[in-house]
Design an enzyme around this catalytic site. Structure first.
Site, PDB file in Angstrom:
ATOM      1  N   ASP A 185       0.707  -1.214  -0.045  1.00 38.89           N
ATOM      2  CA  ASP A 185      -0.028   0.129  -0.124  1.00 38.89           C
ATOM      3  C   ASP A 185       1.075   1.425   0.325  1.00 38.89           C
ATOM      4  O   ASP A 185       1.870   1.053   0.311  1.00 38.89           O
ATOM      5  CB  ASP A 185      -1.170  -0.192   1.235  1.00 38.89           C
ATOM      6  CG  ASP A 185      -2.087   1.349   1.793  1.00 38.89           C
ATOM      7  OD1 ASP A 185      -2.035   1.513  -0.145  1.00 38.89           O
ATOM      8  OD2 ASP A 185      -1.373   1.655   2.801  1.00 38.89           O
ATOM      9  N   GLY A 215      -7.237   4.358   2.400  1.00 36.93           N
ATOM     10  CA  GLY A 215      -7.631   3.153   1.957  1.00 36.93           C
ATOM     11  C   GLY A 215      -9.171   2.993   1.198  1.00 36.93           C
ATOM     12  O   GLY A 215      -9.340   2.543   0.071  1.00 36.93           O
ATOM     13  N   ILE A 216     -10.073   4.346   1.498  1.00 36.68           N
ATOM     14  CA  ILE A 216     -11.067   4.287   0.574  1.00 36.68           C
ATOM     15  C   ILE A 216     -10.630   5.827  -0.503  1.00 36.68           C
ATOM     16  O   ILE A 216     -10.384   6.510   0.096  1.00 36.68           O
ATOM     17  CB  ILE A 216     -12.291   5.310   2.385  1.00 36.68           C
ATOM     18  CG1 ILE A 216     -11.958   3.794   2.809  1.00 36.68           C
ATOM     19  CG2 ILE A 216     -13.198   5.275   1.128  1.00 36.68           C
ATOM     20  CD1 ILE A 216     -12.134   2.336   2.880  1.00 36.68           C
ATOM     21  N   SER A 255      -5.244   5.699  -4.049  1.00 31.72           N
ATOM     22  CA  SER A 255      -4.695   6.969  -4.911  1.00 31.72           C
ATOM     23  C   SER A 255      -4.393   7.044  -6.608  1.00 31.72           C
ATOM     24  O   SER A 255      -3.855   6.413  -7.073  1.00 31.72           O
ATOM     25  CB  SER A 255      -3.921   7.891  -3.846  1.00 31.72           C
ATOM     26  OG  SER A 255      -3.730   8.303  -4.433  1.00 31.72           O
ATOM     27  N   ASN A 275      -3.121   9.546  -6.933  1.00 29.38           N
ATOM     28  CA  ASN A 275      -2.159  10.543  -7.320  1.00 29.38           C
ATOM     29  C   ASN A 275      -0.505   9.579  -6.747  1.00 29.38           C
ATOM     30  O   ASN A 275       0.413   9.961  -6.790  1.00 29.38           O
ATOM     31  CB  ASN A 275      -1.757  11.282  -6.384  1.00 29.38           C
ATOM     32  CG  ASN A 275      -3.026  12.643  -6.388  1.00 29.38           C
ATOM     33  OD1 ASN A 275      -3.315  13.254  -7.243  1.00 29.38           O
ATOM     34  ND2 ASN A 275      -4.256  13.051  -5.207  1.00 29.38           N
ATOM     35  N   ASP A 326      -1.280  -0.345   6.064  1.00 31.31           N
ATOM     36  CA  ASP A 326      -1.374   0.142   7.132  1.00 31.31           C
ATOM     37  C   ASP A 326      -3.305   0.423   7.369  1.00 31.31           C
ATOM     38  O   ASP A 326      -3.497   0.860   9.204  1.00 31.31           O
ATOM     39  CB  ASP A 326      -1.148   1.527   7.237  1.00 31.31           C
ATOM     40  CG  ASP A 326      -1.809   2.502   6.213  1.00 31.31           C
ATOM     41  OD1 ASP A 326      -2.100   1.874   5.277  1.00 31.31           O
ATOM     42  OD2 ASP A 326      -2.427   3.515   7.084  1.00 31.31           O
ATOM     43  N   ARG A 366     -11.536   8.814  -3.055  1.00 31.50           N
ATOM     44  CA  ARG A 366     -11.120  10.227  -3.129  1.00 31.50           C
ATOM     45  C   ARG A 366     -13.199  10.127  -2.920  1.00 31.50           C
ATOM     46  O   ARG A 366     -14.285  11.282  -1.903  1.00 31.50           O
ATOM     47  CB  ARG A 366     -11.722  11.338  -3.794  1.00 31.50           C
ATOM     48  CG  ARG A 366     -10.817  12.294  -3.221  1.00 31.50           C
ATOM     49  CD  ARG A 366     -10.273  12.999  -4.290  1.00 31.50           C
ATOM     50  NE  ARG A 366      -9.439  12.220  -4.416  1.00 31.50           N
ATOM     51  CZ  ARG A 366      -8.675  12.781  -6.685  1.00 31.50           C
ATOM     52  NH1 ARG A 366      -9.211  13.660  -7.354  1.00 31.50           N
ATOM     53  NH2 ARG A 366      -7.336  12.652  -6.547  1.00 31.50           N
ATOM     54  N   ASP A 397      -0.613   4.926   0.432  1.00 26.85           N
ATOM     55  CA  ASP A 397      -0.319   6.035   2.092  1.00 26.85           C
ATOM     56  C   ASP A 397      -0.159   5.294   3.377  1.00 26.85           C
ATOM     57  O   ASP A 397      -1.326   4.875   3.180  1.00 26.85           O
ATOM     58  CB  ASP A 397      -1.548   6.873   1.786  1.00 26.85           C
ATOM     59  CG  ASP A 397      -2.032   7.591   0.605  1.00 26.85           C
ATOM     60  OD1 ASP A 397      -0.412   7.926   0.246  1.00 26.85           O
ATOM     61  OD2 ASP A 397      -2.931   7.771  -0.029  1.00 26.85           O
TER      62      ASP A 397
END
Ligand code: BG6
Ligand code: MG
Length: 224
Positions: free
Chosen positions: A9, A46-47, A118, A120, A172, A49, A11
């Site tokens: 993952d 993990g959700i 993400s 990004n 995380d 936007r 973030d």
């Protein structure tokens, strides 16, 4: 026997952007009269936007007064604030243990993948100077469902050409651990509060190839 790939993952595992997401959402939420705290932020990890916004609106009982066009606008504004804050990222922002683990995995011939919802993610990897350290980065734009759906991890496995049962996933967020478990990968959770992780570590500083190798051998002997 080694895993074929380790899928990360982004973030909260590779770098700590959760707080930057929170600050951007907090400003957007405040503008529409909703207060959010770190506890709500935990539920946004993990959700995607748009789903994050839906949860914030539900928390503020504001779902009915914000239509689809306004939601798109709020998401765009949140992202603009978030992207602005990403300017502070550099290779020093890589979480402890991660750079060493990536180097060790590649030396072992184990493939490395990224499974972040993400949009990004490529920009963040570039800012951290880590793009070349990943063999495949799953494209969040091509995955309709966010975690806990396993779609993004399955996309990473497909891109790497490996089977989920031959991989370790590192997360995380609870939604991420659930996603890893749902596709049959071995799950490593970073954080004491996670449930259901096959291996739970307090921090990324505890990650190393030696630790993962021991875990893999034990997990595999239990699994077969
Ligand atoms: C996840 C974060 O990695 O990406 C979530 O944990 C975030 O908090 C999601 O909402 C989507 O990110 P972005 O950058 O596409 O808005
Ligand atoms: Mg995360």
């Amino acid at each position: 026997m080694k895993p074929q790939a380790v899928i990360f993952d982004l973030d909260g595992v590779v770098t700590d952007t959760a707080h930057l997401h929170f600050l951007a959402w907090q400003r957007i939420a405040r503008d529409i009269g909703i207060d959010i705290d770190e506890k709500i932020n935990e539920q946004l990890k993990g959700i995607s936007r748009s789903e994050s916004l839906r949860r914030i609106l539900a928390h503020g009982r504001a779902e009915a007064r914000v239509d689809e066009a306004q939601r798109l606008q709020l998401c765009e504004r949140k992202n603009a604030l978030y992207v602005e804050s990403l300017a502070q990222l550099n290779p020093d922002s890589i979480l402890p243990g991660i750079a060493g683990l990536l180097t060790a995995l590649r030396a072992q011939g184990i493939r490395t993948g990224l499974a972040s919802v993400s949009l990004n993610a490529p920009r963040i990897l570039a800012a951290l100077n880590l793009t070349a350290q990943f063999d495949f980065c799953a494209d969040a734009a091509k995955v309709a469902r966010s975690k806990p759906d396993p779609a993004i991890f399955i996309a990473a496995c497909e891109g790497l050409g490996v089977k989920p049962e031959q991989c370790i996933g590192i997360e995380d967020a609870q939604a991420g651990i659930d996603a890893i478990n749902a596709c049959g990968m071995a799950s490593v959770g970073i954080g004491e509060q996670l449930s259901g992780a096959d291996l739970r570590l307090a921090s990324t500083a505890d990650l190393s190839w030696a630790r993962l190798e021991t875990f893999w051998l034990t997990h595999h002997s239990v699994a077969v």
